[in-house]
Write a protein that holds these residues in place. Structure first.
Motif, short mmCIF file in Angstrom:
data_model
loop_
_atom_site.label_atom_id
_atom_site.label_comp_id
_atom_site.label_asym_id
_atom_site.label_seq_id
_atom_site.Cartn_x
_atom_site.Cartn_y
_atom_site.Cartn_z
N ILE A 26 -0.24 -5.47 14.07
CA ILE A 26 -1.62 -5.00 13.90
C ILE A 26 -1.68 -3.75 13.04
N LYS A 27 -0.54 -3.14 12.78
CA LYS A 27 -0.43 -2.09 11.76
C LYS A 27 0.73 -2.48 10.88
N TYR A 28 0.42 -3.12 9.78
CA TYR A 28 1.45 -3.73 8.95
C TYR A 28 2.39 -2.66 8.40
N PRO A 29 3.69 -2.78 8.70
CA PRO A 29 4.65 -1.76 8.26
C PRO A 29 5.24 -2.01 6.89
N GLY A 30 4.76 -3.04 6.21
CA GLY A 30 5.38 -3.47 4.96
C GLY A 30 6.26 -4.68 5.22
N TRP A 31 6.48 -5.47 4.16
CA TRP A 31 7.18 -6.74 4.33
C TRP A 31 8.59 -6.56 4.85
N SER A 32 9.34 -5.60 4.35
CA SER A 32 10.73 -5.43 4.77
C SER A 32 10.84 -5.19 6.27
N SER A 33 10.01 -4.30 6.79
CA SER A 33 10.05 -4.00 8.22
C SER A 33 9.52 -5.17 9.05
N PHE A 34 8.45 -5.80 8.55
CA PHE A 34 7.90 -6.94 9.28
C PHE A 34 8.93 -8.07 9.34
N TYR A 35 9.54 -8.38 8.20
CA TYR A 35 10.51 -9.49 8.19
C TYR A 35 11.75 -9.16 9.02
N ALA A 36 12.16 -7.89 9.08
CA ALA A 36 13.30 -7.52 9.93
C ALA A 36 13.01 -7.85 11.39
N MET B 59 -8.20 -9.95 -7.02
CA MET B 59 -8.75 -8.59 -7.12
C MET B 59 -9.12 -8.26 -8.57
N LYS B 60 -10.29 -7.69 -8.76
CA LYS B 60 -10.62 -7.16 -10.07
C LYS B 60 -9.74 -5.93 -10.32
N PRO B 61 -9.31 -5.72 -11.57
CA PRO B 61 -8.35 -4.64 -11.85
C PRO B 61 -8.79 -3.27 -11.37
N GLU B 62 -10.07 -2.95 -11.56
CA GLU B 62 -10.54 -1.62 -11.17
C GLU B 62 -10.54 -1.46 -9.65
N PHE B 63 -10.79 -2.56 -8.91
CA PHE B 63 -10.75 -2.48 -7.46
C PHE B 63 -9.31 -2.36 -6.97
N LEU B 64 -8.42 -3.13 -7.56
CA LEU B 64 -7.01 -3.01 -7.19
C LEU B 64 -6.53 -1.58 -7.43
N LYS B 65 -6.93 -0.98 -8.52
CA LYS B 65 -6.52 0.39 -8.83
C LYS B 65 -7.00 1.36 -7.76
N SER B 66 -8.19 1.10 -7.20
CA SER B 66 -8.74 2.00 -6.17
C SER B 66 -7.94 1.94 -4.87
N LEU B 67 -7.15 0.89 -4.69
CA LEU B 67 -6.32 0.75 -3.48
C LEU B 67 -4.98 1.45 -3.64
N LEU C 69 3.46 -7.44 -9.46
CA LEU C 69 2.79 -7.29 -8.18
C LEU C 69 3.15 -5.94 -7.58
N PRO C 70 2.18 -5.27 -6.95
CA PRO C 70 2.51 -4.01 -6.28
C PRO C 70 3.50 -4.22 -5.14
N ASN C 71 4.35 -3.24 -4.91
CA ASN C 71 5.22 -3.27 -3.75
C ASN C 71 4.45 -2.93 -2.47
N GLU C 72 3.49 -2.03 -2.62
CA GLU C 72 2.67 -1.63 -1.49
C GLU C 72 1.39 -0.99 -2.01
N LEU C 73 0.46 -0.76 -1.09
CA LEU C 73 -0.81 -0.11 -1.43
C LEU C 73 -0.91 1.21 -0.69
N GLY C 74 -1.29 2.25 -1.42
CA GLY C 74 -1.50 3.54 -0.77
C GLY C 74 -2.65 3.48 0.22
N LYS C 75 -3.67 2.70 -0.09
CA LYS C 75 -4.81 2.46 0.81
C LYS C 75 -4.80 0.99 1.20
N SER C 76 -3.95 0.65 2.14
CA SER C 76 -3.79 -0.76 2.51
C SER C 76 -4.96 -1.24 3.36
N PRO C 77 -5.57 -2.38 3.00
CA PRO C 77 -6.66 -2.94 3.82
C PRO C 77 -6.16 -3.90 4.89
N LEU C 78 -4.85 -4.07 4.98
CA LEU C 78 -4.30 -5.10 5.86
C LEU C 78 -4.49 -4.72 7.32
#
Length: 256
Positions: A105-115, A242-250, A16-25
């Motif tokens: 409303i601007k997801y900072p990533g799981w580590s920061s959110f959970y902190a 997610m289809k692999p090619e779409f996940l890659k685009s993120l 699983l990715p740790n994060e997305l460069g283009k996050s849709p969250l």
């Protein structure tokens, strides 16, 4: 006949990715529903001074408080509604007589959110105001502007045996895995409204992982474990459709 094949991943992701460069969250929400030990109208006053992460932020009294108390107390649709919301930066703490919710409303990533979750929940647990917890939910709302998400995910909808495509399609389902409920809402013609402002129009993938529970007495370590489990489940199921090619685009980023 309209048939929707369940949004399962055909082949599980090896990593699983740790994060997305283009996050849709667009928004992440952790919600607790509980039975208070004290009258519900004292819940907010008890919590407010104990949450320094939020009590210096903006205090919003929500419209539900304009309704007569008899209606608020007897209407089951209103039972788990927030009465107050504290805004601090990109985080929100919503409080009602029978619920609390922490959201970003601007997801900072799981580590920061959970902190932030930990810093908020620890003093609330110490207050010992909850007699029992009936539901824990971890919800992620993802927005994809100018995208037909049904072309990008492993979900097939057929009508009379033929693939169904429409610019206005909404898919909703609930899947139960063990004691966890997974509520999917997927749409390709949606307006995302966060914080009272229209953010985008396009597609959404709204995934709510929840556990119906009866924590009594409250065991904070077990609650923390369940939060992490719900996050992990929601993450796996989101990336799994997610289809692999779409996940890659993120622009997924993986651990080394």
């Amino acid at each position: 006949m309209l048939v929707a094949h369940r949004p399962y991943c055909v082949l599980p992701l090896l990593e699983l990715p740790n994060e997305l460069g283009k996050s849709p969250l667009a928004e992440a929400i952790l919600e607790f529903r509980f039975k208070p030990k004290f009258p519900g109208d004292v819940v907010f006053g008890s919590i407010f001074p104990k949450v320094p992460e939020f009590n210096t932020g903006k205090l919003n009294q929500l419209p539900i408080l304009n309704l007569p108390i008899q209606i608020r107390d007897t209407d089951p649709q209103l039972r788990f509604q927030a009465h107050y919301r504290l805004d601090k930066g990109d985080f929100r703490l919503s409080i009602g007589p029978n619920m609390i919710a922490i959201s970003a409303i601007k997801y900072p990533g799981w580590s920061s959110f959970y902190a932030t979750v930990e810093k908020t929940l620890n003093p609330i647990f110490e207050l010992d105001i909850m007699e029992s917890i009936s539901r824990i939910g971890m919800r992620y709302v993802n927005s994809f502007p100018n995208t037909d998400i049904f072309e990008k995910i492993n979900l097939a909808i057929t009508m009379n045996g033929e693939p169904h495509r429409s610019p206005i399609t909404t898919f909703r389902t609930k899947i139960t895995e063990g004691n966890i409920g997974l509520n999917y809402q997927i749409a390709n013609n949606a307006k995302i409204v966060i914080g009272g402002n229209q953010q985008s129009q396009g597609s959404i993938v709204d995934l709510d992982a929840s556990i119906e529970t009866q924590h009594q007495p409250i065991k904070p370590d077990e609650v923390r474990d369940e939060i992490k489990m719900l996050h992990k489940m929601a993450k796996e199921r989101f990336f799994g459709i997610m289809k692999p090619e779409f996940l890659k685009s993120l622009e997924p980023k993986y651990s080394n």
